[in-house]
Design an enzyme around this catalytic site. Structure first.
Site, mmCIF file in Angstrom:
data_model
loop_
_atom_site.group_PDB
_atom_site.id
_atom_site.type_symbol
_atom_site.label_atom_id
_atom_site.label_comp_id
_atom_site.label_asym_id
_atom_site.label_seq_id
_atom_site.Cartn_x
_atom_site.Cartn_y
_atom_site.Cartn_z
ATOM 1 C CG HIS A 42 -18.637 25.193 3.058
ATOM 2 N ND1 HIS A 42 -18.260 23.928 3.616
ATOM 3 C CD2 HIS A 42 -18.830 24.724 1.648
ATOM 4 C CE1 HIS A 42 -18.379 23.084 2.903
ATOM 5 N NE2 HIS A 42 -18.706 23.262 1.798
ATOM 6 C CD GLU A 43 -21.905 25.808 -0.320
ATOM 7 O OE1 GLU A 43 -21.423 25.631 -1.685
ATOM 8 O OE2 GLU A 43 -22.258 24.974 0.387
ATOM 9 N N GLY A 97 -26.306 23.713 1.058
ATOM 10 C CA GLY A 97 -25.610 24.448 0.039
ATOM 11 C C GLY A 97 -24.841 23.852 -0.799
ATOM 12 C CD GLN A 113 -20.215 21.808 -3.915
ATOM 13 O OE1 GLN A 113 -21.164 22.577 -3.552
ATOM 14 N NE2 GLN A 113 -20.276 20.629 -3.112
ATOM 15 C CG HIS A 133 -17.615 24.772 -2.668
ATOM 16 N ND1 HIS A 133 -16.916 23.553 -3.111
ATOM 17 C CD2 HIS A 133 -18.442 24.465 -1.546
ATOM 18 C CE1 HIS A 133 -16.952 22.804 -2.314
ATOM 19 N NE2 HIS A 133 -18.137 23.018 -1.489
ATOM 20 C CB CYS A 161 -18.590 19.592 1.677
ATOM 21 S SG CYS A 161 -18.320 19.859 0.161
ATOM 22 C CG LEU A 162 -24.015 18.289 -0.568
ATOM 23 C CD1 LEU A 162 -25.366 19.009 -1.698
ATOM 24 C CD2 LEU A 162 -24.794 16.924 0.122
HETATM 25 NI NI NI Z 1 -18.998 22.039 0.182
#
Ligand code: NI
Length: 170
Positions: free
Chosen positions: A135-136, A46, A51, A139, A93-94
């Site tokens: 999660h996204e 994701g 991000q 963000h 998470c990236l």
């Molecule tokens: Ni993330």
């Protein structure tokens, strides 16, 4: 298509709430394509637009298992309609390279959003896809997985990210 640089914690831009997309222009579609390519390259399941430094309410998810065909889902202006149940998932998470933590979230989610054609859809999900949507969506509101941890685990996670960033520079 192009790979986009992913902002890493604690970049302050990750804390900004993203704004709704007013019109799905060719630039927005190009951003979505690049976000998907960046997510697959990372690899991750994701990625939210903020991000990659674009404060718009867009995220992409592919929660397919490794032995399943890819299943790219695009969410523009998403809105969570219902949350139900509880599950704990080991999340990554990236923006937090090198760190994963168990996070408690709803087991099922109902979300509506626009697809790349600007058409509204509603999705009901459970398991990993439900985790990824929550999660996204966090963000887009400037909320990060580290916010859900105890003070001790926050410090540990922050240290792991600093270590991974230092190793990536070395
Ligand atoms: Ni993330």
């Amino acid at each position: 298509m192009a790979l986009l640089p992913i902002l890493k914690y604690p970049d302050p831009r990750l804390r900004e709430a993203a704004k709704p997309v007013e019109k799905i222009t060719p630039e927005i579609l190009e951003l979505v394509e690049n976000m998907a390519e960046t997510m697959y390259d990372a690899p991750g399941c994701g990625l939210a637009a903020n991000q990659v430094g674009v404060p718009l309410r867009i995220f992409v998810i592919d929660a397919a298992a490794e032995d399943e065909p890819s299943d790219l889902k695009i969410f523009i202006n998403p809105e969570i309609l219902e949350l139900d149940g509880v599950q704990v998932w080991e999340e990554g998470c990236l923006s937090f390279p090198g760190a994963t933590e168990e996070i408690k979230r709803a087991e099922r989610v109902k979300v509506k959003a626009l697809d790349r054609d600007g058409k509204e859809f509603t999705l009901e999900a459970d398991g990993l896809l439900a985790v990824a949507v929550q999660h996204e969506n966090d963000h887009l509101n400037g909320v990060l997985m580290i916010d859900k941890l105890s003070a001790l685990k926050k410090r540990m996670m922050s240290k792991k990210v600093e270590k991974a960033k230092a190793e990536a520079r070395a």
